[in-house]
Design an enzyme around this catalytic site. Sequence first.
Site, PDB file in Angstrom:
ATOM      1  N   GLY A  50       0.904  -0.978   0.076  1.00 26.99           N
ATOM      2  CA  GLY A  50       0.215   0.110  -0.050  1.00 26.99           C
ATOM      3  C   GLY A  50       1.010   1.216   0.026  1.00 26.99           C
ATOM      4  N   CYS A  77       5.313  -6.245   1.533  1.00 23.85           N
ATOM      5  CA  CYS A  77       5.694  -4.857   1.514  1.00 23.85           C
ATOM      6  C   CYS A  77       4.842  -4.094   2.585  1.00 23.85           C
ATOM      7  CB  CYS A  77       5.328  -4.134   0.033  1.00 23.85           C
ATOM      8  SG  CYS A  77       6.203  -2.742  -0.215  1.00 23.85           S
ATOM      9  N   TYR A  78       3.944  -3.252   2.422  1.00 23.11           N
ATOM     10  CA  TYR A  78       3.362  -2.650   3.613  1.00 23.11           C
ATOM     11  C   TYR A  78       2.452  -3.474   4.745  1.00 23.11           C
ATOM     12  CZ  TYR A  78       0.005   0.582   6.259  1.00 23.11           C
ATOM     13  OH  TYR A  78      -0.827   1.038   6.999  1.00 23.11           O
ATOM     14  N   HIS A 169       7.782  -7.883  -4.136  1.00 26.51           N
ATOM     15  CA  HIS A 169       6.370  -8.015  -4.491  1.00 26.51           C
ATOM     16  C   HIS A 169       6.348  -9.433  -5.361  1.00 26.51           C
ATOM     17  CE1 HIS A 169       4.028  -4.243  -3.583  1.00 26.51           C
ATOM     18  NE2 HIS A 169       5.375  -4.078  -3.496  1.00 26.51           N
ATOM     19  N   GLU A 171       4.129 -11.066  -6.497  1.00 28.78           N
ATOM     20  CA  GLU A 171       2.906 -11.026  -7.459  1.00 28.78           C
ATOM     21  C   GLU A 171       3.141 -10.486  -8.898  1.00 28.78           C
ATOM     22  OE1 GLU A 171       3.013  -9.072  -4.991  1.00 28.78           O
ATOM     23  OE2 GLU A 171       1.978  -7.325  -4.932  1.00 28.78           O
ATOM     24  N   SER A 224     -26.678  -7.534 -24.439  1.00 26.82           N
ATOM     25  CA  SER A 224     -25.795  -6.860 -25.468  1.00 26.82           C
ATOM     26  C   SER A 224     -25.330  -7.649 -26.665  1.00 26.82           C
ATOM     27  CB  SER A 224     -24.769  -6.130 -24.736  1.00 26.82           C
ATOM     28  OG  SER A 224     -23.790  -6.914 -24.472  1.00 26.82           O
ATOM     29  N   GLY A 225     -25.169  -8.971 -26.202  1.00 26.94           N
ATOM     30  CA  GLY A 225     -24.532  -9.613 -27.568  1.00 26.94           C
ATOM     31  C   GLY A 225     -22.974  -9.929 -27.071  1.00 26.94           C
ATOM     32  N   GLY A 226     -22.477  -9.107 -26.081  1.00 25.37           N
ATOM     33  CA  GLY A 226     -21.087  -9.147 -25.691  1.00 25.37           C
ATOM     34  C   GLY A 226     -20.906 -10.274 -24.779  1.00 25.37           C
ATOM     35  N   VAL A 227     -19.783 -10.909 -24.656  1.00 27.35           N
ATOM     36  CA  VAL A 227     -19.361 -12.032 -23.990  1.00 27.35           C
ATOM     37  C   VAL A 227     -19.999 -12.306 -22.636  1.00 27.35           C
ATOM     38  CG1 VAL A 227     -16.842 -11.415 -23.322  1.00 27.35           C
ATOM     39  CG2 VAL A 227     -17.486 -13.838 -23.562  1.00 27.35           C
ATOM     40  N   ASP A 228     -19.802 -11.083 -21.836  1.00 29.03           N
ATOM     41  CA  ASP A 228     -20.323 -11.122 -20.423  1.00 29.03           C
ATOM     42  C   ASP A 228     -21.807 -11.522 -20.360  1.00 29.03           C
ATOM     43  OD1 ASP A 228     -17.869 -10.262 -19.944  1.00 29.03           O
ATOM     44  OD2 ASP A 228     -18.250  -8.109 -19.555  1.00 29.03           O
ATOM     45  N   SER A 229     -22.731 -10.529 -20.966  1.00 33.69           N
ATOM     46  CA  SER A 229     -23.816 -10.907 -20.890  1.00 33.69           C
ATOM     47  C   SER A 229     -24.383 -12.242 -21.807  1.00 33.69           C
ATOM     48  CB  SER A 229     -25.025 -10.260 -21.245  1.00 33.69           C
ATOM     49  OG  SER A 229     -24.853  -9.644 -22.783  1.00 33.69           O
ATOM     50  N   ARG A 297     -23.636  10.248 -24.277  1.00 33.51           N
ATOM     51  CA  ARG A 297     -23.968   8.956 -23.287  1.00 33.51           C
ATOM     52  C   ARG A 297     -24.859   8.968 -22.436  1.00 33.51           C
ATOM     53  NH1 ARG A 297     -19.079   5.736 -22.378  1.00 33.51           N
ATOM     54  NH2 ARG A 297     -17.681   6.245 -23.930  1.00 33.51           N
ATOM     55  N   LYS A 384     -12.265 -11.077 -17.047  1.00 36.42           N
ATOM     56  CA  LYS A 384     -12.657 -11.564 -18.370  1.00 36.42           C
ATOM     57  C   LYS A 384     -11.995 -12.675 -19.081  1.00 36.42           C
ATOM     58  CE  LYS A 384     -14.638  -9.134 -22.083  1.00 36.42           C
ATOM     59  NZ  LYS A 384     -15.772  -8.246 -21.876  1.00 36.42           N
ATOM     60  N   ASP A 465     -12.019  10.127 -62.056  1.00 36.75           N
ATOM     61  CA  ASP A 465     -11.698  11.619 -62.578  1.00 36.75           C
ATOM     62  C   ASP A 465     -12.429  12.667 -62.196  1.00 36.75           C
ATOM     63  OD1 ASP A 465      -9.373  10.591 -64.074  1.00 36.75           O
ATOM     64  OD2 ASP A 465     -10.855  10.357 -65.828  1.00 36.75           O
ATOM     65  N   LYS A 520      -3.125   4.168 -25.462  1.00 38.59           N
ATOM     66  CA  LYS A 520      -3.839   4.624 -24.158  1.00 38.59           C
ATOM     67  C   LYS A 520      -3.159   4.721 -22.993  1.00 38.59           C
ATOM     68  CE  LYS A 520      -7.848   3.759 -21.437  1.00 38.59           C
ATOM     69  NZ  LYS A 520      -9.098   3.037 -21.101  1.00 38.59           N
TER      70      LYS A 520
HETATM   71  P1  XMP Z   1     -11.957   3.861 -23.227  1.00 41.84           P
HETATM   72  O1  XMP Z   1     -12.778   4.439 -24.424  1.00 41.84           O
HETATM   73  O2  XMP Z   1     -12.362   4.271 -21.911  1.00 41.84           O
HETATM   74  O3  XMP Z   1     -12.676   2.303 -23.317  1.00 41.84           O
HETATM   75  O4  XMP Z   1     -10.354   3.610 -23.173  1.00 41.84           O
HETATM   76  C1  XMP Z   1     -12.294   1.385 -22.393  1.00 41.84           C
HETATM   77  C2  XMP Z   1     -13.292   0.032 -22.778  1.00 41.84           C
HETATM   78  O5  XMP Z   1     -14.457   0.246 -22.288  1.00 41.84           O
HETATM   79  C3  XMP Z   1     -15.398   0.332 -23.379  1.00 41.84           C
HETATM   80  N1  XMP Z   1     -16.223   1.206 -23.163  1.00 41.84           N
HETATM   81  C4  XMP Z   1     -17.775   1.102 -22.576  1.00 41.84           C
HETATM   82  N2  XMP Z   1     -18.131  -0.002 -22.191  1.00 41.84           N
HETATM   83  N3  XMP Z   1     -20.254   1.371 -21.838  1.00 41.84           N
HETATM   84  C5  XMP Z   1     -19.811   0.060 -21.916  1.00 41.84           C
HETATM   85  O6  XMP Z   1     -20.256  -1.030 -21.638  1.00 41.84           O
HETATM   86  C6  XMP Z   1     -19.610   2.574 -21.906  1.00 41.84           C
HETATM   87  O7  XMP Z   1     -20.224   3.434 -21.648  1.00 41.84           O
HETATM   88  C7  XMP Z   1     -18.147   2.252 -22.442  1.00 41.84           C
HETATM   89  N4  XMP Z   1     -17.285   3.359 -22.926  1.00 41.84           N
HETATM   90  C8  XMP Z   1     -16.252   2.539 -23.142  1.00 41.84           C
HETATM   91  C9  XMP Z   1     -14.603   0.328 -24.698  1.00 41.84           C
HETATM   92  O8  XMP Z   1     -15.211  -0.132 -25.694  1.00 41.84           O
HETATM   93  C10 XMP Z   1     -13.238  -0.293 -24.177  1.00 41.84           C
HETATM   94  O9  XMP Z   1     -13.451  -1.723 -24.315  1.00 41.84           O
END
Ligand code: XMP
Length: 528
Positions: A50, A77-78, A169, A171, A224-229, A297, A384, A465, A520
């Site tokens: 920490g 550590c801490y 550390h 880890e 949403s169709g994403g992996v989590d849901s 948003r 994930k 052209d 990023k």
């Molecule tokens: P950023 O743009 O913050 O994105 O670097 C990091 C990850 O988060 C996703 N992302 C979202 N997912 N609702 C979501 O469910 C949101 O409002 C949202 N904004 C960003 C992005 O696609 C990336 O995987």
Amino acid sequence: TILVLDFGSQYTHLITRRLRELNVFSEMLPCTQKLSELKFVPKGIILSGGPYSVYEEGSPHVDPAVFDLNVPILGICYGMQELAYRLNPDNVIAGTHREYGHAMLKARSIDNHVDRLFEGIEESMRVWMSHGDKLAKLPDGFHTVATSDNSEYAAIGHQSKPIYGLQFHPEVTHTQNGTALLKNFAVGICGCKQEWTMQKFLEEAIAQIRHTVGEKGQVLAAISGGVDSTVAAKLMKEAIGSRFWAVLVNNGVMRLNECDQVKKDLTEALGINLTVVEASDRFLDGLKGIDDPEKKRKFIGGKFIDIFEEEAVKIEEAAANDPAKAGKIEFFMQGTLYPDVIESLSFKGPSATIKTHHNVGGLPARMANGQGLKLIEPLRSLYKDEVRALGRALGIREELVMRHPFPGPGIAVRILGEVTPEKVEIARQADHIFISEIRKAGIYDQISQAYAAVDPSRAVGVMGDKRVYGYIIVLRAVTTTDFMTAEAYNFPWDFLQRVMNRIVNEVHGVCRVVYDVTSKPPGTIELE
Ligand code: XMP
């Protein structure tokens, strides 16, 4: 279970990760956790690092009951300084200089045997240090297990009790044999069995869901169709069959053919009956004239709840009239993952408020509160990659399990400025081409997330052209492990040329294609 108590180090969650990689289940809780309120009996406790100094006023301290549980304790550590300080405040002092980075460790023989924590580990190894304070002297009853040039007490152990401290550390991957050390602690010293597998998690999760939902409870879920849901939905289906309602709201900013595809996948591949609520016009009409990213948003989030609330009422009415489904919808399922839970559990300092977790599925608490629904979050203890492994254990096909994440506000945050149906269509077409080419090149799984966005500033070009004046498409593709930091993917030049050619030729209204090479930070993954 190994309980990890977090004192706010950026590395804490890696301890739970490493242990789970060893098939030992581990949970993290804030260092302020009262041990009498634990819902499980840990086989061992790890006190994390920490950013504080144990002797400073207001610095965090562990519940003294930690010593009464009679389970092995490892302070890192801490965490080690906390152990020593607890025994005698004079044991810890500020070091004369900070030690940050690599150090060489020498494990020392005690009574002709290296201590159990270092069993099977070579004498000399590289470790990762990151500390300012250090032990001034050995706490009573302890011996030195290992030293480094700068730390006389790089590792210590109690002479008769299973209590250990590490100044470095274990880890982080920079520490050689770090996982072996954690294994020695968890398996050798705490006696944990390496039995935590996805199959076992699956069986326990199903039993847990049945227990929570009961004989009659109905569960509603936003898909949403994403992996989590998708994985969470399949899990619910396995656990409670037809008492599970899956709803997808078409918000008009989904990708090309996405709603149809998700419905097909869930129905055909997973046997889940998905209701698609068509609401594109309501979203696109409301998005008119909004060009501020945050306003977009907020609008999309708010409208989504409105529609979901309407749908929940309709479903409940239908359920009431159907004897086979009689019973109130009591639960609302979310695909919340462990990193979001960790966000809310991490120790953020004595004065800072602890953040409440944000909802991964995008369904705000108002929804659950408004409907009197109880949240059910079957994936809240998983990372994930573990969700993906669970998806495989549930027989979900690889293509669905490995899908890139897609943000809740969809294509709306991939169109800079105002969202119009024309720009949504352009983004969809360009994105479809980009992702198809990525799949064709066999690199989809090497990339963490990829998409095409629309820059509404227009550029001049020449085609056949003739002068053309069209939008700019921004391609973005990143690699990342945790989505907190990311690098742009390094495409071969001919790949980018091919994608550019297809987009300008096939997508009407586009005359330029650029590739975003920003990492990023400073960029984010999405453009808005
Ligand atoms: P950023 O743009 O913050 O994105 O670097 C990091 C990850 O988060 C996703 N992302 C979202 N997912 N609702 C979501 O469910 C949101 O409002 C949202 N904004 C960003 C992005 O696609 C990336 O995987």
